[in-house]
Write an enzyme that holds these catalytic residues in place. Structure first.
Site, PDB file in Angstrom:
ATOM      1  N   ARG A 170       0.825  -1.232   0.000  1.00 33.51           N
ATOM      2  CA  ARG A 170       0.000   0.000   0.000  1.00 33.51           C
ATOM      3  C   ARG A 170       0.853   1.275   0.000  1.00 33.51           C
ATOM      4  O   ARG A 170       0.504   2.268   0.633  1.00 33.51           O
ATOM      5  CB  ARG A 170      -0.952   0.028   1.207  1.00 33.51           C
ATOM      6  CG  ARG A 170      -1.856  -1.156   1.350  1.00 33.51           C
ATOM      7  CD  ARG A 170      -2.830  -1.345   0.201  1.00 33.51           C
ATOM      8  NE  ARG A 170      -3.587  -2.556   0.398  1.00 33.51           N
ATOM      9  CZ  ARG A 170      -3.229  -3.743  -0.123  1.00 33.51           C
ATOM     10  NH1 ARG A 170      -2.168  -3.858  -0.899  1.00 33.51           N
ATOM     11  NH2 ARG A 170      -3.962  -4.818   0.120  1.00 33.51           N
ATOM     12  N   SER A 218     -10.455  -0.593   3.566  1.00 41.28           N
ATOM     13  CA  SER A 218      -9.773  -0.868   4.839  1.00 41.28           C
ATOM     14  C   SER A 218      -9.329   0.444   5.470  1.00 41.28           C
ATOM     15  O   SER A 218      -8.697   1.263   4.810  1.00 41.28           O
ATOM     16  CB  SER A 218      -8.542  -1.732   4.618  1.00 41.28           C
ATOM     17  OG  SER A 218      -8.922  -2.986   4.162  1.00 41.28           O
ATOM     18  N   GLU A 289      -4.946   3.528   6.091  1.00 38.11           N
ATOM     19  CA  GLU A 289      -4.808   3.232   4.661  1.00 38.11           C
ATOM     20  C   GLU A 289      -5.636   4.246   3.869  1.00 38.11           C
ATOM     21  O   GLU A 289      -5.220   4.739   2.824  1.00 38.11           O
ATOM     22  CB  GLU A 289      -5.301   1.806   4.372  1.00 38.11           C
ATOM     23  CG  GLU A 289      -5.203   1.450   2.896  1.00 38.11           C
ATOM     24  CD  GLU A 289      -5.528  -0.022   2.610  1.00 38.11           C
ATOM     25  OE1 GLU A 289      -5.194  -0.893   3.431  1.00 38.11           O
ATOM     26  OE2 GLU A 289      -6.114  -0.271   1.552  1.00 38.11           O
TER      27      GLU A 289
HETATM   28  C1  LIG Z   1     -15.699  -2.110  -0.441  1.00 34.54           C
HETATM   29  C2  LIG Z   1     -14.263  -1.778  -0.698  1.00 34.54           C
HETATM   30  C3  LIG Z   1     -13.339  -2.811  -0.844  1.00 34.54           C
HETATM   31  C4  LIG Z   1     -11.986  -2.534  -1.063  1.00 34.54           C
HETATM   32  N1  LIG Z   1     -11.121  -3.566  -1.211  1.00 34.54           N
HETATM   33  C5  LIG Z   1      -9.809  -3.314  -1.399  1.00 34.54           C
HETATM   34  C6  LIG Z   1      -8.871  -4.389  -1.534  1.00 34.54           C
HETATM   35  O1  LIG Z   1      -9.206  -5.565  -1.515  1.00 34.54           O
HETATM   36  N2  LIG Z   1      -7.549  -4.073  -1.709  1.00 34.54           N
HETATM   37  C7  LIG Z   1      -7.117  -2.770  -1.760  1.00 34.54           C
HETATM   38  O2  LIG Z   1      -5.905  -2.557  -1.933  1.00 34.54           O
HETATM   39  N3  LIG Z   1      -7.986  -1.744  -1.643  1.00 34.54           N
HETATM   40  C8  LIG Z   1      -9.311  -1.966  -1.469  1.00 34.54           C
HETATM   41  N4  LIG Z   1     -10.186  -0.923  -1.353  1.00 34.54           N
HETATM   42  C9  LIG Z   1      -9.672   0.464  -1.366  1.00 34.54           C
HETATM   43  C10 LIG Z   1      -9.707   1.161  -2.742  1.00 34.54           C
HETATM   44  O3  LIG Z   1     -10.725   0.620  -3.553  1.00 34.54           O
HETATM   45  C11 LIG Z   1      -8.385   1.045  -3.479  1.00 34.54           C
HETATM   46  O4  LIG Z   1      -7.340   1.665  -2.753  1.00 34.54           O
HETATM   47  C12 LIG Z   1      -8.461   1.696  -4.876  1.00 34.54           C
HETATM   48  O5  LIG Z   1      -7.340   1.306  -5.584  1.00 34.54           O
HETATM   49  C13 LIG Z   1      -8.541   3.222  -4.848  1.00 34.54           C
HETATM   50  O6  LIG Z   1      -8.810   3.657  -6.179  1.00 34.54           O
HETATM   51  P1  LIG Z   1      -9.630   5.011  -6.466  1.00 34.54           P
HETATM   52  O7  LIG Z   1      -9.623   5.237  -7.934  1.00 34.54           O
HETATM   53  O8  LIG Z   1     -10.957   4.948  -5.831  1.00 34.54           O
HETATM   54  O9  LIG Z   1      -8.695   6.067  -5.753  1.00 34.54           O
HETATM   55  P2  LIG Z   1      -9.136   7.367  -4.924  1.00 34.54           P
HETATM   56  O10 LIG Z   1      -9.795   6.920  -3.666  1.00 34.54           O
HETATM   57  O11 LIG Z   1      -9.888   8.284  -5.811  1.00 34.54           O
HETATM   58  O12 LIG Z   1      -7.708   7.966  -4.586  1.00 34.54           O
HETATM   59  C14 LIG Z   1      -6.793   7.281  -3.745  1.00 34.54           C
HETATM   60  C15 LIG Z   1      -5.426   7.972  -3.837  1.00 34.54           C
HETATM   61  O13 LIG Z   1      -4.900   7.782  -5.148  1.00 34.54           O
HETATM   62  C16 LIG Z   1      -4.582   9.026  -5.762  1.00 34.54           C
HETATM   63  N5  LIG Z   1      -4.865   8.895  -7.205  1.00 34.54           N
HETATM   64  C17 LIG Z   1      -5.966   8.343  -7.786  1.00 34.54           C
HETATM   65  N6  LIG Z   1      -5.830   8.355  -9.122  1.00 34.54           N
HETATM   66  C18 LIG Z   1      -4.645   8.940  -9.396  1.00 34.54           C
HETATM   67  C19 LIG Z   1      -3.927   9.263 -10.603  1.00 34.54           C
HETATM   68  N7  LIG Z   1      -4.417   8.967 -11.809  1.00 34.54           N
HETATM   69  N8  LIG Z   1      -2.720   9.870 -10.502  1.00 34.54           N
HETATM   70  C20 LIG Z   1      -2.194  10.156  -9.267  1.00 34.54           C
HETATM   71  N9  LIG Z   1      -2.815   9.894  -8.109  1.00 34.54           N
HETATM   72  C21 LIG Z   1      -4.023   9.295  -8.167  1.00 34.54           C
HETATM   73  C22 LIG Z   1      -5.484  10.056  -5.061  1.00 34.54           C
HETATM   74  O14 LIG Z   1      -4.933  11.354  -5.121  1.00 34.54           O
HETATM   75  C23 LIG Z   1      -5.512   9.481  -3.641  1.00 34.54           C
HETATM   76  O15 LIG Z   1      -4.354   9.891  -2.921  1.00 34.54           O
HETATM   77  C24 LIG Z   1     -11.551  -1.188  -1.143  1.00 34.54           C
HETATM   78  C25 LIG Z   1     -12.487  -0.144  -1.016  1.00 34.54           C
HETATM   79  C26 LIG Z   1     -13.831  -0.429  -0.796  1.00 34.54           C
HETATM   80  C27 LIG Z   1     -14.808   0.703  -0.678  1.00 34.54           C
END
Ligand SMILES: Cc1cc2nc3c(=O)[nH]c(=O)nc-3n(C[C@H](O)[C@H](O)[C@H](O)COP(=O)(O)OP(=O)(O)OC[C@H]3O[C@@H](n4cnc5c(N)ncnc54)[C@H](O)[C@@H]3O)c2cc1C
Length: 294
Positions: A170, A218, A289
């Site tokens: 992470r 998480s 996280e």
């Molecule tokens: C029900 C549920 C289950 C989940 N299960 C998991 C799991 O099994 N494993 C896991 O690792 N995570 C899990 N997550 C967490 C989350 O889905 C992941 O971390 C996911 O990868 C975040 O992606 P996002 O596009 O929503 O990022 P965001 O939440 O929009 O952003 C997260 C971070 O990434 C940065 N970011 C996003 N896109 C870019 C870009 N293009 N360039 C630069 N920075 C960027 C943002 O600035 C921010 O700091 C879960 C979440 C939920 C709600």
């Protein structure tokens, strides 16, 4: 010309004063100066030029599934990458823009008979968010399948290997750089077998996680590989513990859920209570996280 007009003319959707609660999976977050949704990577680059030359602060979001944003809002522009979702397949390489949903990308890989990301099927969020967080599940992390990542850094666009990005649990060193595209190195297999594995992982996820609740994933990172935060929270009897509308999920104690009209401040208080109790009982210092924007 005013900045909103400039951004609009550069080819982005512009929503002034948009509430972030409409764009985060936990449905929390106040107003930002404007939510900017570029329609293509060219409109993103033009928007970045405009924001930089005007000296405006901005942040990048994918699909908001790992974000906890202050209810007071933020005096910044937010660039949402969801429309940057083009992809192409070159042999066993799957190249895609960063705003594409990871679940959709897994489906695409399967339909082209490309295996290697089945474990990640079901992680909500975008490819960019998954790379930024080095997201992972069931023993597979983004770093394991990345060939290269294309980053934007102050007007320069360059490709990096996952090793350059120091990707670990992470964690990456991407910082303020912006992920534009990435290539995933996969392996040929039958689509049928790939779909079967994807469904199995999705089923495991459905059994364990509060999929249909409003959450940001998480809450805490594991402080060491064999320390499971959800189980530790459960041992402390904190499953279902709530402050205001924010609650530790009844289904998986590692998840914070918005069970009613949950507020940002409730979430922060709850995080502090859990951290304190975990430290007192297990001597572990928990790091969130979830990304906190305030
Ligand atoms: C029900 C549920 C289950 C989940 N299960 C998991 C799991 O099994 N494993 C896991 O690792 N995570 C899990 N997550 C967490 C989350 O889905 C992941 O971390 C996911 O990868 C975040 O992606 P996002 O596009 O929503 O990022 P965001 O939440 O929009 O952003 C997260 C971070 O990434 C940065 N970011 C996003 N896109 C870019 C870009 N293009 N360039 C630069 N920075 C960027 C943002 O600035 C921010 O700091 C879960 C979440 C939920 C709600």
């Amino acid at each position: 010309m005013k900045i909103l007009e400039k951004l609009y003319l550069s080819g982005s959707e512009v929503i002034p004063g948009e509430k972030m609660s409409k764009h985060t999976s936990i449905e929390v977050g106040g107003k930002v100066k404007a939510l900017v949704i570029p329609n293509s990577s060219n409109s993103l680059l033009r928007a970045l030029d405009i924001l930089k030359s005007s000296g405006e602060d901005f942040r990048i979001m994918g699909l908001g599934t790992n974000l906890l944003v202050s209810d007071d809002g933020l005096d910044v522009f937010v660039l949402k990458m969801e429309r940057l979702s083009a992809f192409e397949v070159c042999g066993d390489l799957l190249v895609a823009e960063s705003g594409i949903a990871l679940k959709r990308l897994c489906e695409i890989a399967a339909s082209f008979g490309l295996s290697g990301m089945e474990e990640l099927y079901g992680i909500p969020g975008s490819l960019g968010g998954a790379i930024y967080m080095n997201a992972g599940a069931y023993g597979k992390e983004m770093k394991d399948i990345l060939e290269w990542v294309e980053l934007y850094d102050d007007g320069k666009i360059e490709k990096f290997s996952p090793r350059d990005l120091e990707m670990s649990y992470r964690k990456t060193n991407i910082g303020n750089r912006i992920i534009l595209r990435a290539a995933l190195k996969l392996e040929k297999n039958s689509s049928e077998k790939i779909y079967k594995r994807m469904r199995e992982y999705l089923k495991r996820r459905l059994e364990k996680q509060p999929i249909f609740e409003r959450s940001a994933g998480s809450l805490f990172k594991r402080p060491k590989p064999d320390f499971y935060v959800g189980s530790a929270i459960e041992k402390l009897g904190l499953k279902g513990f709530s402050i205001g509308g924010m609650k530790i999920s009844e289904k998986h104690a590692g998840f914070l859920v918005n069970a009613g009209d949950g507020k940002f401040e409730d979430a922060l208080k709850l995080i502090e209570v859990v951290r304190k109790k975990i430290y007192e009982s297990f001597g572990e210092n928990l790091e969130t996280e979830v990304r906190i924007w305030r």
